[in-house]
Design a protein around this motif. Structure first.
Motif, PDB file in Angstrom:
ATOM      1  N   LEU A 125     -32.669  20.945 -59.065  1.00 29.47           N
ATOM      2  CA  LEU A 125     -33.193  19.739 -60.016  1.00 29.47           C
ATOM      3  C   LEU A 125     -34.556  19.988 -59.485  1.00 29.47           C
ATOM      4  O   LEU A 125     -35.160  19.483 -58.396  1.00 29.47           O
ATOM      5  N   LYS A 126     -35.702  20.292 -60.594  1.00 32.11           N
ATOM      6  CA  LYS A 126     -36.910  20.339 -60.184  1.00 32.11           C
ATOM      7  C   LYS A 126     -37.837  19.149 -61.239  1.00 32.11           C
ATOM      8  O   LYS A 126     -37.820  19.486 -62.363  1.00 32.11           O
ATOM      9  N   LEU A 127     -38.261  18.249 -60.626  1.00 32.90           N
ATOM     10  CA  LEU A 127     -38.975  17.193 -61.261  1.00 32.90           C
ATOM     11  C   LEU A 127     -40.324  17.054 -60.957  1.00 32.90           C
ATOM     12  O   LEU A 127     -40.491  15.916 -60.310  1.00 32.90           O
ATOM     13  N   SER A 128     -41.064  18.050 -60.585  1.00 31.90           N
ATOM     14  CA  SER A 128     -42.520  18.164 -59.924  1.00 31.90           C
ATOM     15  C   SER A 128     -43.656  17.808 -60.621  1.00 31.90           C
ATOM     16  O   SER A 128     -43.611  18.618 -61.884  1.00 31.90           O
ATOM     17  N   TRP A 129     -44.596  17.469 -59.965  1.00 32.08           N
ATOM     18  CA  TRP A 129     -46.142  17.446 -60.692  1.00 32.08           C
ATOM     19  C   TRP A 129     -45.998  16.443 -61.877  1.00 32.08           C
ATOM     20  O   TRP A 129     -46.365  16.934 -62.946  1.00 32.08           O
ATOM     21  N   ASN A 130     -45.155  15.350 -61.872  1.00 35.06           N
ATOM     22  CA  ASN A 130     -45.164  14.567 -63.141  1.00 35.06           C
ATOM     23  C   ASN A 130     -45.722  13.099 -62.820  1.00 35.06           C
ATOM     24  O   ASN A 130     -46.659  12.859 -61.876  1.00 35.06           O
ATOM     25  N   ALA A 131     -45.407  12.108 -63.417  1.00 29.70           N
ATOM     26  CA  ALA A 131     -45.889  10.736 -63.184  1.00 29.70           C
ATOM     27  C   ALA A 131     -44.961   9.954 -62.939  1.00 29.70           C
ATOM     28  O   ALA A 131     -44.548   8.487 -63.276  1.00 29.70           O
ATOM     29  N   LEU A 132     -43.647  10.267 -62.623  1.00 31.05           N
ATOM     30  CA  LEU A 132     -42.323   9.519 -62.498  1.00 31.05           C
ATOM     31  C   LEU A 132     -42.682   8.391 -61.128  1.00 31.05           C
ATOM     32  O   LEU A 132     -43.256   8.348 -60.351  1.00 31.05           O
ATOM     33  N   GLY A 138     -30.576   6.992 -54.969  1.00 31.25           N
ATOM     34  CA  GLY A 138     -29.617   7.503 -53.846  1.00 31.25           C
ATOM     35  C   GLY A 138     -28.566   8.343 -54.447  1.00 31.25           C
ATOM     36  O   GLY A 138     -27.721   9.072 -53.716  1.00 31.25           O
ATOM     37  N   PHE A 139     -28.125   8.130 -55.912  1.00 30.28           N
ATOM     38  CA  PHE A 139     -27.353   8.830 -56.272  1.00 30.28           C
ATOM     39  C   PHE A 139     -27.378  10.335 -56.311  1.00 30.28           C
ATOM     40  O   PHE A 139     -26.509  11.116 -56.538  1.00 30.28           O
ATOM     41  N   LEU A 140     -28.677  10.964 -56.090  1.00 25.05           N
ATOM     42  CA  LEU A 140     -28.979  12.322 -56.054  1.00 25.05           C
ATOM     43  C   LEU A 140     -28.250  12.856 -54.748  1.00 25.05           C
ATOM     44  O   LEU A 140     -27.955  14.182 -54.925  1.00 25.05           O
ATOM     45  N   GLY A 141     -28.216  12.246 -53.696  1.00 25.81           N
ATOM     46  CA  GLY A 141     -27.578  12.723 -52.569  1.00 25.81           C
ATOM     47  C   GLY A 141     -26.197  12.684 -52.729  1.00 25.81           C
ATOM     48  O   GLY A 141     -25.376  13.481 -51.910  1.00 25.81           O
ATOM     49  N   ARG A 142     -25.468  11.997 -53.811  1.00 23.00           N
ATOM     50  CA  ARG A 142     -23.958  11.938 -54.130  1.00 23.00           C
ATOM     51  C   ARG A 142     -23.553  13.168 -54.990  1.00 23.00           C
ATOM     52  O   ARG A 142     -22.436  13.201 -55.417  1.00 23.00           O
ATOM     53  N   MET A 143     -24.610  13.777 -55.493  1.00 21.62           N
ATOM     54  CA  MET A 143     -24.165  14.775 -56.462  1.00 21.62           C
ATOM     55  C   MET A 143     -23.799  16.058 -55.737  1.00 21.62           C
ATOM     56  O   MET A 143     -24.776  16.820 -55.342  1.00 21.62           O
ATOM     57  N   LYS A 144     -22.704  16.310 -55.765  1.00 21.13           N
ATOM     58  CA  LYS A 144     -21.992  17.480 -54.603  1.00 21.13           C
ATOM     59  C   LYS A 144     -22.533  18.765 -55.202  1.00 21.13           C
ATOM     60  O   LYS A 144     -22.493  19.566 -54.359  1.00 21.13           O
ATOM     61  N   SER A 145     -22.888  19.021 -56.335  1.00 24.87           N
ATOM     62  CA  SER A 145     -23.256  20.486 -56.829  1.00 24.87           C
ATOM     63  C   SER A 145     -24.596  20.878 -56.553  1.00 24.87           C
ATOM     64  O   SER A 145     -24.802  21.911 -56.563  1.00 24.87           O
ATOM     65  N   VAL A 146     -25.495  19.704 -56.447  1.00 23.05           N
ATOM     66  CA  VAL A 146     -27.047  19.809 -56.398  1.00 23.05           C
ATOM     67  C   VAL A 146     -27.386  20.515 -55.013  1.00 23.05           C
ATOM     68  O   VAL A 146     -26.748  19.940 -53.744  1.00 23.05           O
ATOM     69  N   VAL A 147     -28.010  21.638 -54.855  1.00 22.64           N
ATOM     70  CA  VAL A 147     -28.204  22.139 -53.575  1.00 22.64           C
ATOM     71  C   VAL A 147     -29.804  22.261 -53.386  1.00 22.64           C
ATOM     72  O   VAL A 147     -30.113  22.871 -52.500  1.00 22.64           O
ATOM     73  N   SER A 148     -30.576  21.984 -54.542  1.00 22.91           N
ATOM     74  CA  SER A 148     -32.079  22.223 -54.560  1.00 22.91           C
ATOM     75  C   SER A 148     -32.621  20.978 -55.164  1.00 22.91           C
ATOM     76  O   SER A 148     -32.370  20.740 -56.398  1.00 22.91           O
ATOM     77  N   ILE A 149     -33.405  20.196 -54.541  1.00 18.94           N
ATOM     78  CA  ILE A 149     -34.179  19.165 -54.981  1.00 18.94           C
ATOM     79  C   ILE A 149     -35.647  19.061 -54.942  1.00 18.94           C
ATOM     80  O   ILE A 149     -36.152  19.279 -53.630  1.00 18.94           O
ATOM     81  N   ASP A 150     -36.447  19.212 -56.044  1.00 17.49           N
ATOM     82  CA  ASP A 150     -38.087  19.241 -55.967  1.00 17.49           C
ATOM     83  C   ASP A 150     -38.365  17.960 -56.722  1.00 17.49           C
ATOM     84  O   ASP A 150     -38.644  17.989 -58.044  1.00 17.49           O
TER      85      ASP A 150
END
Length: 347
Positions: A125-132, A138-150
């Protein structure tokens, strides 16, 4: 008669061609429907012009990638584009999505939608350089398949959720980056158990302790903690030999530089400037290959490549008791000098 036969032949050929196109289209109807709703939500931007209902999303749509096994959409890359609005809930209907990359979309605003939690196959999941905006969910940490977060370079608020320390990233340390920005408060100590290969927490308002992010057994190759308000003792920090990038500049980190830094033969980027470090810079490894700007504006760092350390005057040290016992001797000397002066006066 010949003309009528020719027209009939062309009609049959056109029907057959249309049927062939329908049969050969790889794009799954559910995925196409979700992608078209995403396009509409973004205001039909120019970059998504190829996303047309009459074409195959797996073969003809830009920035969309499908699996060769089941023809389901597995990746979306939308970068450097003028899109408007928020991340639509329709993204959660791409049930086979593995990689989502929204980068440099300056008008992409709003919070990260909970619809992303439905993506049970998402790896990156890469949501970088936006205006979010809003908190990091917290649910991002509970997504068991995700190994990369930006999530770097957005406008998030609040603290880093402890759930991001989920054990899911330790399964494959070589693919376990975490990048955040605009967070504040302390770094959750639960992140100490995580085995990230890349950790970028720069340009936040993080405070307090961070030494537990390091460790000789970690898989870290890249760590950037620069431009925060971190305050901890750096003296006894241990480093993995895999470390290649270390930036802790612009904090309030105290103590001395650990000797273990000299053992990092692969260190290519190093910056400890603008802190409260003190003492002699260890000699060895690659530490003397970095210029003074990697060390400047600390409390009292010295040694190459900075100015030489000052030599202390060599004199015997007196204990507190010795200093106390020396006072009678001082009074005796003063008395003797006074008596000598009086004797000269009489003469």
């Amino acid at each position: 008669m010949a003309f009528a036969l020719l027209c009939s032949f062309l009609f049959v050929v056109s029907i057959a061609a249309a049927a062939t196109n329908n049969v050969s289209e790889r794009c799954h109807p559910q995925d196409k429907n979700a992608l078209l709703r995403i396009k509409a939500s973004f205001g039909d931007p120019y970059i998504l012009t190829s996303w047309s209902p009459g074409t195959d999303c797996c073969r003809q749509w830009h920035d969309v990638f499908c699996s060769n096994v089941n023809n389901r959409v597995t990746e979306i890359h939308v970068v450097y584009a003028l899109v408007n609005g928020t991340i639509p809930d329709a993204i959660g209907d791409l049930s086979y999505l593995e990689f989502l990359f929204f980068h440099k979309l300056s008008n992409l605003t709003g919070p990260i939608p909970e619809a992303l939690s439905r993506l049970q196959r998402l790896n990156d999941l890469k949501l970088s350089w936006n205006a979010l905006t809003g908190p990091v969910p917290g649910f991002l940490g509970r997504m068991k398949s995700v190994v990369s977060i930006d999530l770097s370079f957005n406008n998030f608020t609040g603290t880093i959720p402890p759930s991001l320390s989920s054990q899911r990233c330790s399964r494959d340390p070589s693919r376990a980056p975490l990048a955040l920005s605009k967070g504040q408060g302390p770094i959750p100590k639960s992140l100490a158990v995580q085995n990230f290969s890349t950790l970028d927490l720069s340009w936040n308002r993080l405070t307090g302790e961070a030494s537990y992010l390091f460790g000789s057994t970690k898989a870290l190759s890249y760590i950037d903690l620069s431009r925060n308000v971190l305050s901890f003792d750096f003296s006894d920090v241990k480093f993995p030999t895999s470390l290649q990038y270390l930036d802790i500049s612009h904090n309030m980190i105290r103590g001395r530089l650990p000797d273990g830094l000299t053992q990092l033969s692969g260190l290519g980027t190093f910056n400890v400037s603008y802190n409260r470090l003190c003492g002699r810079i260890p000699v060895g490894g690659r530490l003397q290959t970095f210029d003074q700007y990697s060390y400047v504006h600390n409390r009292c760092l010295c040694g190459a490549p900075l100015t030489p350390c000052k030599k202390k005057a060599m004199r015997p040290l007196q204990t507190h008791c010795q200093r106390k016992r020396s006072w009678p001797g001082i009074f005796k000397n003063v008395a003797r000098a006074t008596m000598f002066g009086l004797a000269l006066f009489r003469l």
